[in-house]
Design a protein around this motif. Structure first.
Motif, short mmCIF file in Angstrom:
data_model
loop_
_atom_site.label_atom_id
_atom_site.label_comp_id
_atom_site.label_asym_id
_atom_site.label_seq_id
_atom_site.Cartn_x
_atom_site.Cartn_y
_atom_site.Cartn_z
N ARG A 73 0.71 -1.19 0.13
CA ARG A 73 -0.15 0.16 -0.09
C ARG A 73 0.86 1.13 0.20
N ALA A 74 2.12 1.02 -0.04
CA ALA A 74 2.99 2.10 0.07
C ALA A 74 3.10 3.04 -0.94
N ARG A 75 3.16 4.49 -0.75
CA ARG A 75 3.15 5.44 -1.72
C ARG A 75 4.74 5.57 -2.26
N VAL A 76 4.73 5.42 -3.37
CA VAL A 76 6.55 5.43 -4.05
C VAL A 76 6.53 7.05 -4.34
N PHE A 77 7.84 7.42 -3.92
CA PHE A 77 8.02 8.93 -4.09
C PHE A 77 9.13 8.78 -5.19
N SER A 78 9.32 9.83 -6.03
CA SER A 78 10.41 10.14 -6.98
C SER A 78 11.53 11.03 -6.08
N GLU A 79 12.84 10.81 -6.45
CA GLU A 79 13.87 11.59 -5.42
C GLU A 79 13.36 12.94 -5.40
N ALA A 80 12.82 13.57 -6.14
CA ALA A 80 12.46 15.11 -5.85
C ALA A 80 11.15 15.22 -4.85
N GLU A 81 10.39 14.20 -5.20
CA GLU A 81 9.45 14.15 -4.19
C GLU A 81 9.55 13.90 -2.91
N ALA A 82 10.58 12.89 -2.49
CA ALA A 82 11.00 12.67 -1.14
C ALA A 82 12.01 13.55 -0.53
N ALA A 83 12.53 14.40 -1.46
CA ALA A 83 13.47 15.40 -0.77
C ALA A 83 12.34 16.61 -0.24
N ASN A 84 11.22 16.83 -0.91
CA ASN A 84 10.29 18.12 -0.52
C ASN A 84 9.31 17.58 0.37
N HIS A 85 9.35 16.24 0.82
CA HIS A 85 8.18 15.61 1.69
C HIS A 85 8.28 15.92 3.08
#
Length: 232
Positions: free
Chosen positions: A200-212
């Motif tokens: 069920r996990a949300r998968v983040f791009s590298e950019a999304e992870a950096a701004n989350h």
């Protein structure tokens, strides 16, 4: 001079009724391909195929076989680019159907199976491309996955590109936000229920992870590369 091939050979198990429908479709395609068969012959043949055929392949305003012709990329030239063989029905009323060919019509076979072999779904098959000369770019293959709701395709080129990307960057498949629990192990963030199962996990791009904005939890959340076997 060289010859290129798209080859496939596979079988699937269908019901007696589905095998009968496949036989009728094959015979009808041969009739349609006969340019001497006029509209009267086509109308009579369509009527003889029965209501189950009409329900599966509804007629169009222009042609009684308009629904069947939708199986083909070019309805003006309907042709099955493969051979189909049928076994005798077993005691359970199941028939083994074999598809094979050296210039295999991948899309047509997939659509035909989706329409006429619903009991076998979900189903998939593999195909190979090769050449009788050792020419660069002529060798590879792929697969098809068929369900009631759609048809999806994969190719060895895509799989190879993805494998190389993973070798260069462990985050090629994205990132998940995880916490560790002494009893339950890892849990993974999703936007609906918070930390839960990996599926069920949300998968983040590298950019999304950096701004989350990392949520507060009993353990310090950490970013992990998405495990590669779970995302092709």
């Amino acid at each position: 001079m060289s010859n290129s091939y798209t080859k496939a050979a596979f079988d699937l198990t269908v019901t007696v009724a589905e095998a009968d429908m496949l036989r009728r479709v094959i015979a009808t395609v041969e009739l349609i391909d006969d340019t001497e068969a006029g509209i009267d012959v086509r109308e009579a043949h369509y009527t003889s195929l029965g209501p189950d055929f009409a329900a599966l392949f509804p007629r169009s305003d222009e042609d009684p076989f308009g629904g069947l012709l939708d199986l083909f990329e070019d309805p003006q030239y309907p042709y099955l680019d493969f051979d189909v063989a049928f076994s005798e029905a077993d005691q359970l009323g199941r028939v083994l159907v074999t598809f094979s060919g050296e210039q295999f019509g991948i899309d047509v076979a997939a659509r035909l199976i989706q329409h006429c072999a619903r009991s076998a779904l979900p189903f998939g098959f593999e195909w190979a491309s090769d050449c009788d000369r050792l020419r660069i770019g002529e060798f590879g293959g792929g697969y098809v996955v068929i369900s009631e709701h759609g048809i999806s395709y994969g190719h060895t080129t895509q799989l190879l590109d993805r494998a190389i990307a993973r070798a260069r960057d462990e985050g090629a498949d994205g990132f998940v936000l995880a916490i560790r629990d002494p009893q339950h192990g890892l849990s993974f963030w999703n936007d609906d229920t918070g930390f839960d199962r990996l599926s069920r996990a949300r998968v983040f791009s590298e950019a999304e992870a950096a701004n989350h904005n990392v949520p507060l939890a009993h353990d310090q959340p950490e970013w992990l590369a998405m495990p590669e076997p779970l995302r092709l």
